[in-house]
Design an enzyme around this catalytic site. Structure first.
Site: not given
Ligand code: F6R
Length: 609
Positions: A2, A27, A74, A100-101, A482, A486, A489, A505, A604
């Site tokens: 957060c 965040r 968040w 935050n945590g 990557e 992208k 997300e 395979h 983030k």
């Protein structure tokens, strides 16, 4: 996961906190709130959803004050809702906190407090802290916080205010970032640097266990025992414009276009192609140690993990060191075999990713040398590692990493060359060649970006597809991963990245005439191999979008669409080939009207496990 912000001074705290939270919204953004003290009374405003909702509520119901704290959330414990939004207060509305945590022992603490008759208003772990502080609060907030902290376990950055001591904010840091902004007649606290830059460049990075008491005039930092601790004030040179969108529609687009500069900033002062010299001031590994390195472990998450995968090829080919790359959340729970001859390289943009930090700490206990590649100065990972190579990318605000990836690959490329030199593996001629290749990359990316509009045209053709395959081989296999990450997300489209040789395979069964396949087909040692792989895919009806060298005359006959990029040596090619993949994901996201900079369910900086 957060963002927290606090202000004390003569100005209107509400405006300042709101602006600070805006910079921290990356965040977390599922709810937000602000608490202030006016005439010895706490006033709290909270809203669900993005910060703009809190803005509306403040407009409808304005308030001003000279002290306050704010939060953008968040969710970890408790779903996103108004009652779970911070700040949280005790039943008597005496103290208020932002956090935050994660409080790991909140279940037992909650049970204890409930037994005492305490009612809980939210489902959060945070609320136990407010009740504990109130329980221990006689007439000194600092002492109550000290006692509370001796009871809680977990990670926390806290901002705490009491209506009975309205001239101070208590700031606490344990395994979650917290910075104090030092002003004149005013002081600030925030989770991250960009939130403070409009107000001050003088900052104090709190360390684990620090409890700071900030008033408008003074900052006193103590440890849990109450001993005074001296912390250096650092002057941060990032400018505010660096942290703004700079005219681009989204931070992500701005950050994609910044890459020629951020790559150059990352190698500037570290490489000298004409002399064939690499100099990384921050890395103090002894030459003797480097010669005896037995293996390298690269540990990271997400995009940083992909840049680690790229660098495996560099450490093995340039420096001839056996290299493994691991996802931090896996590494930390395995019986990894490490010793003092193992160099552990942790890669993290934020420097706060909980799993990467835990992996770093684990490796430390095994006596390894730890080197971090990190973007955020003063972050936990950069402080705990023994050596740090900073990627000089400036703040990355878009939740999807772009310039962090290329900054990391650049730093790791230089590191691999440095180790190769010190191990006396590359000739001076080879070194000059590889350095020159890197030196020329920013120009080449700029050239590509100037004519990249056609990536938008391709995006328009494929935006309605629900599945994508990304193929690459050798050093461009991680780029395929990557590219797929992208698009997943930011566009919520299912995408898989594959090593092209692995297709037959199993995954080849997925291919039909509606499946777009993005293939990286760069000239190099496996060029013919990947050409065969795309022919196999084409024979099954797949639609091929190739990312290929400008000079490739054949590729047009073998694929449906080609994105030509300036030619590079294969070892630096990921810095080039990733750019069209970032742009493709970006444009598809915009066409689909997705929230590019703040995709759903993501944040983030992942500071919880
Ligand atoms: C993807 C992305 C994430 C991060 C990951 C690690 O675009 O941004 O996958 O790369 O969460 O974060 P850092 O590098 O801060 O450790």
């Amino acid at each position: 996961m957060c963002g927290i912000f606090g202000y004390i001074g003569e100005k209107n705290a509400v405006d300042i906190i709101f602006k600070g939270l805006k910079k921290l919204e990356y965040r977390g953004y599922d709810s937000a709130g602000i608490a202030v003290v006016v005439d010895k009374e706490l006033h709290i405003r909270r809203s669900v959803g993005k910060l703009c909702n809190l803005g509306l509520s403040l407009k409808e119901n304005p308030i001003s004050a000279n002290i306050g704290i704010g939060h953008t959330r968040w969710a970890t414990h408790g779903r996103p809702s108004k009652k779970n939004a911070h700040p949280h207060t005790d039943s008597a509305k005496t103290v208020v906190i932002v956090h935050n945590g994660i409080i790991e022992n909140y279940v037992e603490l909650k049970a204890e407090l409930q037994k005492d008759g305490q009612e809980f208003k939210s489902e959060t772990d945070t609320e136990v802290i407010t009740h504990l502080i109130k329980k221990y609060y006689e007439d000194n907030l600092f002492c109550a916080v000290q006692k509370t902290l001796s009871r809680v376990r977990g990670s926390y950055a806290l901002g705490i205010v009491s209506k009975d001591e309205p001239d101070k904010i208590i700031c606490v840091r344990q395994d979650a970032p917290l910075i104090i902004g030092v002003g004149v007649g005013e002081n600030f606290m925030a989770s991250d640097i960009p939130a403070l830059l409009s107000y001050t460049r003088d900052m104090i990075f709190l360390e684990n266990g620090d409890i700071a008491e900030i008033t408008a005039e003074k900052i006193v930092i103590k440890n849990i025992k109450g001993d005074i601790i001296n912390r250096e004030i650092k002057n941060i040179r990032w400018d505010t414009v660096q942290a703004e969108k700079n005219g681009y529609k989204h931070f992500m687009l701005k950050e994609i276009f910044e890459q020629p500069r951020t790559i150059e900033d990352t190698f500037r002062g570290r490489i000298y192609p004409d002399e064939g010299r690499v100099y990384i001031e921050e890395v103090k590994l002894e030459k003797e140690y480097i010669k005896n390195i037995s293996n390298i472990y690269i540990v990271a998450c997400g995009t940083s993990y992909h840049s680690g995968l790229v660098s495996k090829f560099l450490f093995e080919s340039f420096a001839k060191i056996p290299t493994e790359v691991d996802i931090a959340s896996e590494f930390r729970y395995r019986d990894v075999i490490l010793d003092e001859k193992t160099l552990v390289v942790v890669v993290s943009q934020s420097g706060e990713t909980a799993d990467t930090l835990a992996a770093l700490r684990l490796a430390k206990t095994k006596g390894c040398q730890i080197l971090a590649v990190c973007n955020v100065v003063g972050s936990s990972i950069s402080r705990e590692a023994m050596h740090v190579i900073y990627t000089h990318c400036g703040p990355e605000i878009g939740v999807a990493s772009t310039k962090a990836f290329t900054g990391q690959v650049t730093a790791l490329y230089i590191l691999a060359l440095d180790l190769a030199c010190k191990r006396e593996i590359l000739t001076i001629g080879e070194l000059k060649k590889y350095l020159k290749e890197l030196w020329e990359i920013p120009l080449k990316i700029n050239k590509f970006l100037k004519n990249a509009k056609f990536v938008h045209d391709i995006a328009k053709v494929f935006a309605s597809k629900r599945d994508f395959l990304y193929l690459g081989r050798h050093i461009n296999y991680p780029v395929a991963l990557e590219g797929a990450l992208k698009i997943k997300e930011i566009s919520y489209i299912h995408a898989e990245g594959y090593a092209a040789g692995e297709m037959k395979h199993g995954p080849i069964a997925l291919i039909d005439k509606s499946m777009p396949i993005v293939a990286i087909v760069i000239k190099g040692r496996i060029y013919e191999k990947i050409i065969s792989n795309i022919e196999e895919a084409k024979a099954r009806g797949g639609i091929i979008i190739a990312v290929a060298d400008q000079s490739d005359k054949e590729i047009g006959n073998k694929s449906d669409y080609v994105i030509y990029v300036p030619e590079t040596d294969e070892f630096v090619s990921p810095l080039m080939t990733v750019i069209p993949l970032q742009l493709l994901a970006y444009y598809i996201s915009v066409i689909l009207s997705c929230d590019v900079d703040q995709p759903r369910n993501l944040a983030k900086s992942v500071t919880v496990e």
